[in-house]
Design a protein around this motif. Structure first.
Motif, PDB file in Angstrom:
ATOM      1  N   THR A   4      38.982  76.124  -8.772  1.00 60.07           N
ATOM      2  CA  THR A   4      38.402  74.883  -9.293  1.00 60.07           C
ATOM      3  C   THR A   4      39.024  73.652  -8.645  1.00 60.07           C
ATOM      4  O   THR A   4      38.325  72.719  -8.237  1.00 60.07           O
ATOM      5  N   LEU A   5      40.367  73.655  -8.540  1.00 60.77           N
ATOM      6  CA  LEU A   5      41.044  72.506  -7.939  1.00 60.77           C
ATOM      7  C   LEU A   5      40.627  72.319  -6.488  1.00 60.77           C
ATOM      8  O   LEU A   5      40.446  71.187  -6.029  1.00 60.77           O
ATOM      9  N   ARG A   6      40.464  73.426  -5.746  1.00 59.24           N
ATOM     10  CA  ARG A   6      40.088  73.329  -4.344  1.00 59.24           C
ATOM     11  C   ARG A   6      38.703  72.709  -4.196  1.00 59.24           C
ATOM     12  O   ARG A   6      38.476  71.869  -3.323  1.00 59.24           O
ATOM     13  N   ILE A   7      37.789  73.130  -5.049  1.00 60.46           N
ATOM     14  CA  ILE A   7      36.416  72.614  -4.961  1.00 60.46           C
ATOM     15  C   ILE A   7      36.372  71.137  -5.331  1.00 60.46           C
ATOM     16  O   ILE A   7      35.818  70.307  -4.603  1.00 60.46           O
ATOM     17  N   VAL A   8      36.978  70.796  -6.468  1.00 60.40           N
ATOM     18  CA  VAL A   8      36.931  69.412  -6.946  1.00 60.40           C
ATOM     19  C   VAL A   8      37.653  68.477  -5.970  1.00 60.40           C
ATOM     20  O   VAL A   8      37.117  67.431  -5.577  1.00 60.40           O
ATOM     21  N   LEU A   9      38.852  68.858  -5.552  1.00 58.45           N
ATOM     22  CA  LEU A   9      39.609  68.004  -4.642  1.00 58.45           C
ATOM     23  C   LEU A   9      38.988  67.969  -3.254  1.00 58.45           C
ATOM     24  O   LEU A   9      38.999  66.927  -2.584  1.00 58.45           O
TER      25      LEU A   9
ATOM     26  N   ALA B 250      38.334  57.165  -9.598  1.00 63.19           N
ATOM     27  CA  ALA B 250      37.734  57.144 -10.940  1.00 63.19           C
ATOM     28  C   ALA B 250      36.214  57.250 -10.840  1.00 63.19           C
ATOM     29  O   ALA B 250      35.580  57.994 -11.602  1.00 63.19           O
ATOM     30  N   CYS B 251      35.606  56.509  -9.890  1.00 59.21           N
ATOM     31  CA  CYS B 251      34.154  56.570  -9.691  1.00 59.21           C
ATOM     32  C   CYS B 251      33.715  57.957  -9.215  1.00 59.21           C
ATOM     33  O   CYS B 251      32.694  58.492  -9.664  1.00 59.21           O
ATOM     34  N   ILE B 252      34.476  58.549  -8.301  1.00 59.25           N
ATOM     35  CA  ILE B 252      34.126  59.860  -7.746  1.00 59.25           C
ATOM     36  C   ILE B 252      34.170  60.932  -8.829  1.00 59.25           C
ATOM     37  O   ILE B 252      33.216  61.706  -8.993  1.00 59.25           O
ATOM     38  N   PHE B 253      35.264  61.001  -9.583  1.00 56.02           N
ATOM     39  CA  PHE B 253      35.382  62.024 -10.623  1.00 56.02           C
ATOM     40  C   PHE B 253      34.373  61.775 -11.746  1.00 56.02           C
ATOM     41  O   PHE B 253      33.861  62.720 -12.347  1.00 56.02           O
ATOM     42  N   PHE B 254      34.094  60.510 -12.029  1.00 55.57           N
ATOM     43  CA  PHE B 254      33.060  60.177 -13.016  1.00 55.57           C
ATOM     44  C   PHE B 254      31.699  60.688 -12.536  1.00 55.57           C
ATOM     45  O   PHE B 254      30.939  61.288 -13.303  1.00 55.57           O
ATOM     46  N   GLY B 255      31.393  60.454 -11.252  1.00 57.41           N
ATOM     47  CA  GLY B 255      30.134  60.934 -10.690  1.00 57.41           C
ATOM     48  C   GLY B 255      30.040  62.442 -10.694  1.00 57.41           C
ATOM     49  O   GLY B 255      28.971  63.011 -10.977  1.00 57.41           O
ATOM     50  N   MET B 256      31.127  63.132 -10.383  1.00 54.00           N
ATOM     51  CA  MET B 256      31.121  64.594 -10.388  1.00 54.00           C
ATOM     52  C   MET B 256      30.941  65.136 -11.804  1.00 54.00           C
ATOM     53  O   MET B 256      30.344  66.190 -12.002  1.00 54.00           O
ATOM     54  N   THR B 257      31.467  64.398 -12.789  1.00 56.29           N
ATOM     55  CA  THR B 257      31.319  64.829 -14.182  1.00 56.29           C
ATOM     56  C   THR B 257      29.881  64.689 -14.661  1.00 56.29           C
ATOM     57  O   THR B 257      29.300  65.631 -15.212  1.00 56.29           O
ATOM     58  N   VAL B 258      29.291  63.503 -14.450  1.00 53.86           N
ATOM     59  CA  VAL B 258      27.924  63.277 -14.955  1.00 53.86           C
ATOM     60  C   VAL B 258      26.885  64.012 -14.121  1.00 53.86           C
ATOM     61  O   VAL B 258      25.730  64.149 -14.556  1.00 53.86           O
TER      62      VAL B 258
ATOM     63  N   ILE C   3      39.904  65.727 -15.027  1.00 55.94           N
ATOM     64  CA  ILE C   3      39.925  66.900 -15.918  1.00 55.94           C
ATOM     65  C   ILE C   3      38.508  67.326 -16.273  1.00 55.94           C
ATOM     66  O   ILE C   3      38.155  68.517 -16.223  1.00 55.94           O
ATOM     67  N   THR C   4      37.642  66.351 -16.634  1.00 57.45           N
ATOM     68  CA  THR C   4      36.266  66.710 -17.000  1.00 57.45           C
ATOM     69  C   THR C   4      35.494  67.265 -15.804  1.00 57.45           C
ATOM     70  O   THR C   4      34.687  68.188 -15.957  1.00 57.45           O
TER      71      THR C   4
END
Length: 398
Positions: free
Chosen positions: A242-247, A293-301, A384-385
């Motif tokens: 999961t970390l590899r994909i998200v990062l 913050a924008c990137i992780f927010f976009g990946m979450t939504v 995290i989300t």
């Protein structure tokens, strides 16, 4: 033991970089995402800046209905016409005639001088002037109000000077009466009092967020629409961390947007001579947590996007809402607590406030500590989300 740990970290980094390269390849092979990431991000700020590059409106054509037709009213008209904001082009005989010219767009406002204007001044009473402005644009209202105010103040000062001279008040006593409290006004942070210097900085910050969200949404929506799930989650099991994909994916977006954001937030204000007091070190210290913050927010939504069109329907609709929730146009203290709480979930809210302070006010990193802390919290929470969202999709893919 240390060698084994080193090899694991090395393999993890290599696999993350592999995912980054795959994501960059997907971006550059998708014309829709390229348009959003590059054309929209780079052209919209330039287009907006060109539209508002003159900052203020000048020589707005107006009419004056002079019912007084006296020497005093003509003095007032000359002062109005002498301001850089207004130009008297018409003298309608009545308010009805002025309204007709107004509706034909021959004038953008008019003033009505009452018939008792000169008589009241002669008696030492307060005279009034009626101002009618075109409210289709607040700029017309502003220049009508400000120019009319200045003309009234200047005429009043002249009248007081004449009357004091008639009764023998001269010298220091004269100055003390006319200018009892000397004042000097300076416009802080927006020396031109320009509309674009006020509007463009928050818009530029919001463009960064919205293009990122839409671009990520298009990429994810395409994978689901065309059943290309391997683009979202690699098929090889060794890449399923999961970390590899998200990062890895976040790194791809970050690499692109460091350059895009530098152009939008640094070059565009500089090219159009907008107020810019930031230092490069403070800017990049602000930029990285905001982008992440924008990137992780976009990946979450992005979990809600089932096709390519959904990001446009959901995110373009929210752009204006996010802009006003950022607190640039209305004090955040006067926003309803519910909306204020919702606004703190959006990265552009602390992003706009922080950028306005460092760019237009020359604030240091310490002086934007509340906004900076909020962006760091958003970055951590949305990281995290995003991990939870992608972990759920990995399990679902299996």
């Amino acid at each position: 033991m240390f060698k084994e740990l080193y090899n694991k970290i090395k393999d993890g980094v290599m696999q993350m970089m592999h995912i980054t390269c795959n994501e960059l390849s997907t971006i550059f092979h998708d014309s829709g995402v390229m348009v959003i990431f590059f054309a929209a991000s780079l052209l919209y700020p330039v287009l907006y800046s060109f539209v508002y590059m003159y900052e203020t409106v000048r020589e707005v054509p107006i009419g004056i209905v002079d019912h007084s037709n006296s020497e005093m009213s003509r003095r007032f008209i000359r002062k109005v016409d002498a301001t850089p904001d207004l130009k008297v082009v018409s003298f309608p005989v009545s308010s009805e005639d002025a309204q007709q010219k107004f509706q034909k767009r021959e004038i953008f406002g008019f003033m009505v001088i009452p018939s008792d204007f000169s008589d009241k001044i002669a008696k030492g009473e307060q005279a009034s002037v009626l101002v009618f402005a075109n409210m289709s644009s607040l700029m017309y209202y502003k220049v009508m109000y400000v120019a009319g105010n200045y003309a009234c103040i200047d005429l009043g000062r002249e009248i007081r000077s004449e009357r004091l001279g008639m009764v023998g008040v001269v010298g220091k006593r004269f100055d003390a009466v006319i200018n009892a409290v000397p004042h000097e006004g300076h416009s802080l942070y927006n020396s031109k009092n320009g509309f674009s210097s006020y509007l463009l900085p928050p818009v530029l910050v919001l463009i960064i967020q919205q293009t990122l969200l839409i671009g990520i949404g298009i990429l994810v929506g395409t994978t689901r629409e065309e059943n290309l799930f391997h683009r979202l989650i690699p098929l090889q099991k060794k890449y399923h961390g999961t970390l590899r994909i998200v990062l890895g994916k976040a790194n791809a977006y970050l690499l692109l947007y460091v350059f895009i954001a530098s152009f939008v937030l640094l070059f565009v204000p500089y090219a159009f001579n907008f107020p810019q007091l930031l230092s490069p070190s403070t800017f990049y210290a602000f930029l990285f947590p905001y982008l992440l913050a924008c990137i992780f927010f976009g990946m979450t939504v992005s979990v809600f996007f089932r096709n390519r069109e959904m990001p446009f329907l959901l995110l373009v609709f929210t752009s204006l809402l996010f802009l006003f929730l950022s607190g640039y146009a209305w004090p955040t203290s006067n926003i309803h607590p519910v909306w204020r709480a919702i606004s703190m979930l959006i990265p552009s809210t602390p992003g706009v406030q922080a950028f306005l302070k460092i760019n237009s006010m020359g604030a240091s990193l310490k002086q934007i500590a509340p906004e900076y802390f909020t962006m760091l919290v958003q970055m951590g929470v949305y990281f995290i989300t995003a991990c939870l969202v992608y972990r759920w999709q990995i399990i679902r893919n299996k």
